[in-house]
Scaffold this motif. Sequence first.
Motif, mmCIF file in Angstrom:
data_model
loop_
_atom_site.group_PDB
_atom_site.id
_atom_site.type_symbol
_atom_site.label_atom_id
_atom_site.label_comp_id
_atom_site.label_asym_id
_atom_site.label_seq_id
_atom_site.Cartn_x
_atom_site.Cartn_y
_atom_site.Cartn_z
ATOM 1 N N LEU A 60 27.465 -30.761 20.170
ATOM 2 C CA LEU A 60 27.198 -29.469 20.797
ATOM 3 C C LEU A 60 25.860 -28.927 20.296
ATOM 4 N N VAL A 61 25.027 -28.499 21.221
ATOM 5 C CA VAL A 61 23.797 -27.792 20.863
ATOM 6 C C VAL A 61 24.019 -26.301 21.136
ATOM 7 N N VAL A 62 23.873 -25.498 20.092
ATOM 8 C CA VAL A 62 23.984 -24.043 20.244
ATOM 9 C C VAL A 62 22.575 -23.473 20.237
ATOM 10 N N THR A 63 22.161 -22.948 21.385
ATOM 11 C CA THR A 63 20.832 -22.339 21.468
ATOM 12 C C THR A 63 20.972 -20.845 21.191
ATOM 13 N N VAL A 64 20.298 -20.391 20.168
ATOM 14 C CA VAL A 64 20.523 -19.029 19.657
ATOM 15 C C VAL A 64 19.777 -17.990 20.495
ATOM 16 N N CYS A 65 18.484 -18.188 20.717
ATOM 17 C CA CYS A 65 17.680 -17.179 21.442
ATOM 18 C C CYS A 65 17.647 -17.564 22.924
ATOM 19 N N ALA A 66 18.752 -17.290 23.593
ATOM 20 C CA ALA A 66 18.888 -17.730 24.987
ATOM 21 C C ALA A 66 19.016 -16.566 25.957
ATOM 22 N N ALA A 67 18.872 -15.333 25.467
ATOM 23 C CA ALA A 67 19.052 -14.160 26.334
ATOM 24 C C ALA A 67 17.748 -13.796 27.036
ATOM 25 N N PRO A 68 17.848 -13.166 28.200
ATOM 26 C CA PRO A 68 16.625 -12.687 28.870
ATOM 27 C C PRO A 68 16.032 -11.506 28.108
ATOM 28 N N PRO A 69 14.783 -11.189 28.381
ATOM 29 C CA PRO A 69 14.168 -10.025 27.726
ATOM 30 C C PRO A 69 14.986 -8.771 28.033
ATOM 31 N N PRO A 70 15.305 -7.972 27.021
ATOM 32 C CA PRO A 70 16.134 -6.797 27.268
ATOM 33 C C PRO A 70 15.366 -5.609 27.823
ATOM 34 N N GLY A 71 14.058 -5.688 27.867
ATOM 35 C CA GLY A 71 13.289 -4.547 28.363
ATOM 36 C C GLY A 71 11.864 -4.963 28.674
ATOM 37 N N ALA A 72 10.968 -4.026 28.575
ATOM 38 C CA ALA A 72 9.561 -4.297 28.868
ATOM 39 C C ALA A 72 8.998 -5.341 27.908
ATOM 40 N N LEU A 73 8.026 -6.103 28.377
ATOM 41 C CA LEU A 73 7.392 -7.121 27.538
ATOM 42 C C LEU A 73 6.193 -6.536 26.802
ATOM 43 N N SER A 74 6.006 -6.969 25.563
ATOM 44 C CA SER A 74 4.753 -6.669 24.868
ATOM 45 C C SER A 74 3.634 -7.486 25.516
ATOM 46 N N ALA A 75 2.403 -7.135 25.236
ATOM 47 C CA ALA A 75 1.283 -7.928 25.769
ATOM 48 C C ALA A 75 1.366 -9.365 25.277
ATOM 49 N N PHE A 76 1.844 -9.538 24.043
ATOM 50 C CA PHE A 76 1.987 -10.872 23.446
ATOM 51 C C PHE A 76 3.030 -11.687 24.226
ATOM 52 N N ALA A 77 4.190 -11.064 24.519
ATOM 53 C CA ALA A 77 5.231 -11.767 25.278
ATOM 54 C C ALA A 77 4.756 -12.064 26.701
ATOM 55 N N ALA A 78 4.036 -11.113 27.304
ATOM 56 C CA ALA A 78 3.542 -11.327 28.668
ATOM 57 C C ALA A 78 2.571 -12.515 28.710
ATOM 58 N N ALA A 79 1.780 -12.668 27.647
ATOM 59 C CA ALA A 79 0.856 -13.808 27.597
ATOM 60 C C ALA A 79 1.635 -15.118 27.508
ATOM 61 N N HIS A 80 2.732 -15.128 26.735
ATOM 62 C CA HIS A 80 3.594 -16.319 26.687
ATOM 63 C C HIS A 80 4.119 -16.632 28.087
ATOM 64 N N HIS A 81 4.588 -15.601 28.785
ATOM 65 C CA HIS A 81 5.157 -15.835 30.120
ATOM 66 C C HIS A 81 4.122 -16.409 31.080
ATOM 67 N N ARG A 82 2.884 -15.929 30.975
ATOM 68 C CA ARG A 82 1.856 -16.472 31.871
ATOM 69 C C ARG A 82 1.649 -17.956 31.598
ATOM 70 N N ARG A 83 1.620 -18.330 30.315
ATOM 71 C CA ARG A 83 1.415 -19.746 29.997
ATOM 72 C C ARG A 83 2.614 -20.574 30.424
ATOM 73 N N TRP A 84 3.826 -20.091 30.125
ATOM 74 C CA TRP A 84 5.024 -20.845 30.508
ATOM 75 C C TRP A 84 5.131 -20.939 32.026
ATOM 76 N N GLY A 85 4.796 -19.841 32.711
ATOM 77 C CA GLY A 85 4.884 -19.840 34.169
ATOM 78 C C GLY A 85 3.920 -20.839 34.781
ATOM 79 N N ALA A 86 2.736 -20.969 34.178
ATOM 80 C CA ALA A 86 1.757 -21.935 34.678
ATOM 81 C C ALA A 86 2.302 -23.357 34.592
ATOM 82 N N GLY A 87 3.165 -23.596 33.601
ATOM 83 C CA GLY A 87 3.738 -24.935 33.415
ATOM 84 C C GLY A 87 4.755 -25.299 34.482
ATOM 85 N N VAL A 88 5.255 -24.302 35.199
ATOM 86 C CA VAL A 88 6.258 -24.581 36.243
ATOM 87 C C VAL A 88 5.813 -24.022 37.588
#
Length: 304
Positions: A60-88
């Motif tokens: 069994l693999v238990v993935t700990v940080c698997a929840a969606p963002p609970p609110g607004a994104l910081s600029a740092f998190a938004a930058a992660h999303h742009r990079r991850w989004g570009a990958g898909v």
Amino acid sequence: MNTPYAARSRPQPDTRPRFDRSAPAGVAWHTVCLSPHFDDAALSLGGLLHRRAATGLGVLVVTVCAAPPPGALSAFAAAHHRRWGAGVGGERSAAAAMTATRRTEDEAALAALGVDGRWLEIPDAIYRSVPGGRWPYADPDSLFGPVDELEHELFRSLTATLAALPGIGRDTEVVAPLAVGGHVDHRLVRAAAEAWRGRRQGLRYYEDWPYAGDEDALRAVVDGSGLLPVVESLAAENVDAKVRAIACYGSQISTFWEHLDAMAEDVRNHALRRGRLLRSDHPARWPPPLAERLWHPDPERPAA
Ligand SMILES: [Zn+2]
């Protein structure tokens, strides 16, 4: 509505598991791998998990940080999303859609390894805020630094959630990250695993890869730790399954590699490097052995 996480009446996230593909009643898992993020188990230990599962053991693999963002994104998190989004394909960088994408990737990756999965409802560090509304991990330095002291309740909640997971007996091998590289979520998961199991109760550690490719970073964690290396050999099909699994995390590949072929080459070279640790008796052995490495608490040494 984008309610800031810290503005909720209960500031701690609900960490109860929401996803469980199997966990048949009354069956104890042989191996439980704690993955801070969706890809850590496959990246670090995919060969060994595939090997265990292929021999019929319950993994069994238990993935700990698997929840969606609970609110607004910081600029740092938004930058992660742009990079991850570009990958898909660049179309899935919206907050909730990104987590849905990553969960779909994870299901495919765990299926490639032949293991079961469970997601905990804790947001990634880049999404979390603390009472007062501050994002404690809004830049690279804080993301790879100590756990914010205001996250103690999250630590306690995670420890309790892990302890309540069904199907984990005294003999279950629980594998936690060493936290090589010091990512705050990896530190959090390691600390919670140790608080839950203690170092003597079947707790093992895996080398967070690719961070553990930096030998200095790895030594900084294991030297003087009272942990002993245990190298486990892999068959070529185990490494092939690991490559297929990692390739499922399309949003994450660009964090470490320019393309999938580079990833596959790195994975195989890493397995060869660990395999060389098995070659001392037969240096000319062919084909060269493949391996991954776990770290076990030294039974002769008191727990730290
Ligand atoms: Zn991670």
